[in-house]
Design an enzyme around this catalytic site. Structure first.
Site, PDB file in Angstrom:
ATOM      1  N   GLU A 410      -4.468  11.043 -34.047  1.00 31.60           N
ATOM      2  CA  GLU A 410      -5.569  10.144 -34.395  1.00 31.60           C
ATOM      3  C   GLU A 410      -5.132   8.779 -34.933  1.00 31.60           C
ATOM      4  O   GLU A 410      -5.754   8.253 -35.864  1.00 31.60           O
ATOM      5  CB  GLU A 410      -6.495  10.835 -35.404  1.00 31.60           C
ATOM      6  CG  GLU A 410      -7.109  12.097 -34.829  1.00 31.60           C
ATOM      7  CD  GLU A 410      -7.920  12.891 -35.851  1.00 31.60           C
ATOM      8  OE1 GLU A 410      -8.966  13.425 -35.457  1.00 31.60           O
ATOM      9  OE2 GLU A 410      -7.512  13.005 -37.015  1.00 31.60           O
TER      10      GLU A 410
HETATM   11  C1  TNX Z   1      -8.749  16.759 -36.811  1.00 30.63           C
HETATM   12  S1  TNX Z   1      -6.466  18.305 -35.877  1.00 30.63           S
HETATM   13  C2  TNX Z   1      -7.623  16.389 -37.512  1.00 30.63           C
HETATM   14  C3  TNX Z   1      -7.613  16.469 -38.974  1.00 30.63           C
HETATM   15  C4  TNX Z   1      -8.939  16.903 -39.522  1.00 30.63           C
HETATM   16  C5  TNX Z   1      -9.494  18.003 -38.661  1.00 30.63           C
HETATM   17  C6  TNX Z   1     -10.763  18.576 -39.186  1.00 30.63           C
HETATM   18  C7  TNX Z   1      -5.742  17.040 -36.256  1.00 30.63           C
HETATM   19  C8  TNX Z   1      -4.384  16.941 -35.814  1.00 30.63           C
HETATM   20  N1  TNX Z   1      -6.418  16.096 -36.931  1.00 30.63           N
HETATM   21  O1  TNX Z   1      -7.246  15.217 -39.509  1.00 30.63           O
HETATM   22  O2  TNX Z   1      -8.733  17.354 -40.815  1.00 30.63           O
HETATM   23  O3  TNX Z   1      -9.720  17.494 -37.384  1.00 30.63           O
HETATM   24  O4  TNX Z   1     -11.133  19.702 -38.477  1.00 30.63           O
END
Ligand code: TNX
Length: 635
Positions: A410
């Protein structure tokens, strides 16, 4: 735990029960012989009782006949082995008692994760006696497992269970842990043989012995989870189990960044992993809301970056000593800690401490919300790579495991090409530290690095970019968001959790196959599974447990058990028998309506410990079978 070093042959008589540290090779003391004589008399009494019972019906008559035959058989065997009168008496007594006793309350197959092979023998139930001895191979790692077993069994049984080592340990009426070094059992495999005369766990490695011990624990009555002595017949179901893991990577992740959890909470989570034969704890140590590990060369990361958390929850961070304690506690349970420093995104907390890492060089105020994707360290600045090298260098120095997790998810504000270049540089830093890199599957477009591992968290069954990275040599850990994300709610009315990846009830957590989950990825590329617990909405240990149980054992079974054992209806029955165990151990869990929970009363609920006093009731959860405890397992 203690064990006397021993090179002498196995003794015929166990040490006196009161002497926990007694070396086993001592010549039987007169009082021990006297005990043996008394036991011989007890055999006589047992036989007389059996005879009396014989008048009552055919079953009892059959038992008596079998008892006589067994006693004669034991006699021959004992003479052939040249045993003492004391040992003969004890063996005969065990056989007589086993024949008269009700069957074990657990079935040999009621193990989670399901073992590879189970061969019950209804005539071979074993009764753990108060004077049982744990005999173990003379190897430090095996002796440590024996100490762990003793520490698990002593509180509920109240038995001393002395540990003693031997070149070739044999049960002799107690429990033997035999480190055989056999390669065929694989890393973590074991064989468990339960007979009237004793229990033997054979493991090719100490990890195998440890996993066998967890199986043994599950086969004892649920009251074994009590922290205080319970009056119980400590019977194990007779037969043999041959078992080994399907995948080498069986993990869970705990996000200690969104909410911070102290060392004792983490130790207790490690205990939960160990029960279900998981062998990796991935710690998500850094995120926008908090930096949770002290870094000497960049001290404000922890002191400033670790000050807050989501909402108005308290912050916190692990000192180097705290982290080392977690790593060591995990290692004693054959679990490797995988630390994650999430880069280049999810770094807002680091920027609050060191504005020089921010693209605009300005330290922002702390962030306590739950949005994602807005922060990043400046990939165009050399200072950023100094920071990464220093941080990963210090973490590597504290981490004996092979892996460093660099996050990579992300980073929405970093252009794709810049992002790939950043990841490639960080991969080289990890390689320079002699470690293998793991990243969330977003790192797939970056160039291949030797032994690199991608962690899949998508919710679809296909991703061309990930499949391509696998063709270039990457391997995969599977954490599909729609099956393995333990921060998802069980059902619409679950009081905590997200639902962006769907609702995940126990069946959904269980109902997928790691070998063919992702299209265009060969089964050989899959290293295993991992269940992440993100903690935006999870604030206490009890809430962690509520989200883990009963779904963590479902993921654990996918990682451990051969696919041939996969069967939802059998799994839900097996898993339901663990409810009373969790309740007795003080573990909070979700009483999912999908499972046929036993209606029998919970045996010996754990008394609240001193740690529990004053703890607020867990009002957000829909059930709290017993007050949650906070102490990690013994051993
Ligand atoms: C996605 S999964 C994220 C996290 C959040 C999560 C909540 C991932 C690698 N990144 O930053 O906490 O969703 O479900």
């Amino acid at each position: 735990m203690s064990a006397a070093p021993s090179t002498a042959p196995e003794p015929l008589d166990p040490p006196h029960p009161a002497d926990v540290t007694a070396p086993s090779e001592a010549t039987p003391a007169p009082e021990v012989e006297a005990v043996a004589a008394g036991q011989a008399a007890a055999v006589g009494r047992a036989a007389a009782e059996a005879n009396a019972a014989a008048g009552a019906g055919t079953t009892a008559r059959a038992n008596t006949a079998a008892g006589a035959e067994t006693a004669a058989h034991a006699d021959d065997a004992a003479q052939a082995a040249g045993r003492t009168a004391g040992e003969l008496a004890r063996t005969a007594e065990r056989h007589a008692a086993a024949l008269l006793a009700p069957p074990a309350p657990t079935r040999l197959g009621d193990v989670v994760p399901a073992p590879e092979r189970v061969e019950p023998d209804a005539t071979a139930d074993y009764l753990l006696a108060a004077d049982a001895v744990i005999r173990v191979s003379a190897d430090p790692a095996a002796v440590a497992v024996a100490g762990h077993l003793a520490a698990l069994l002593r509180p509920a049984t109240g038995y001393p269970l002395p540990v003693t080592d031997a070149a070739t340990p044999v049960p002799s009426g107690g429990i033997a842990l035999d480190l055989t070094g056999e390669a065929a059992m694989g890393e973590g495999g074991y064989r468990l043989d339960i007979t009237t005369d004793g229990v033997r766990i054979a493991g090719g490695t100490a990890a195998g012995l440890f996993h066998g011990v967890q199986t043994l624990r599950q086969l004892l009555p649920a009251a074994v989870e009590s922290a205080t002595p319970v009056t119980e017949r400590w019977v194990l179901p007779g037969g043999s189990i041959l078992d080994r893991p399907r995948y080498p990577h069986r993990g869970a992740m705990l996000d200690v960044a969104r909410h911070f959890f102290g060392v004792t909470d983490v130790l207790r989570v490690i205990d939960h992993l160990a029960r279900y034969k998981l062998n990796r704890l991935h710690l998500h140590l850094t995120d926008d809301q908090g930096w949770r590990i002290a870094i000497d060369s960049w001290p404000r990361l922890a002191t400033v970056g670790g000050a807050g958390a989501v909402g108005d929850a308290p912050g916190g961070y692990y000192t180097r000593a705290d982290y080392q304690r977690i790593v060591a506690y995990a290692a004693e349970r054959h679990i490797t800690v995988i630390p994650e420093i999430d880069l280049p995104g999810h770094t807002h907390a680091a920027l609050t401490a060191y504005g020089e890492l921010a693209p605009d060089r300005i330290a922002p105020p702390p962030y306590t919300g739950t949005e994602v994707g807005f922060s990043y360290v400046d990939p165009a600045s050399e200072r950023t790579y100094d920071f990464v090298a220093d941080v990963l260098g210090e973490i590597a120095a504290l981490t004996p495991g092979r892996w460093l997790h660099i996050g990579g998810d992300e980073a929405f504000k970093v252009p794709a090409e810049v992002y790939a270049g950043f990841v490639e540089r960080v991969q080289r830093i990890v390689a320079g530290l002699g470690r293998d890199v793991i990243g969330w599957h977003q790192i797939a477009p970056a160039a291949h690095a030797d032994r690199r591992i991608l962690q899949w968290w998508g919710t679809t069954g296909e991703d061309a970019v990930t499949a391509e990275a696998v063709r270039r040599g990457a391997r995969l850990i599977l954490s599909p968001g729609n099956h393995a994300y333990l921060d998802m709610k069980y059902a619409p009315d679950t009081p905590i959790g997200h639902d962006w990846a769907g609702l995940i009830d126990v069946h959904r957590a269980y109902d997928w196959d790691p070998a063919n989950h992702l299209a265009d990825v060969p089964a050989e590329a899959v290293l295993g599974v991992e269940a992440p617990l993100w903690t935006e909405s999870v604030t206490t240990l009890a809430e962690i447990e509520f989200m883990l149980f009963p779904r963590l054992p479902a993921i654990a079974e996918l990682g451990w058990s051969p696919r041939s054992t996969h069967d939802w209806s059998a799994f839900r029955e097996r898993l339901a028998t663990h409810g009373p165990r969790w309740a007795t151990a003080g573990i909070t869990y979700h009483r999912s309506p999908e499972l046929p929970w036993p209606t029998t009363p919970v045996p010996a609920p754990r008394r609240p410990s001193a740690d529990d006093v004053g703890q607020a009731p867990v009002s957000r959860l829909d059930e709290t079978p017993v007050r949650p405890g906070t102490a990690p397992d013994r051993g």
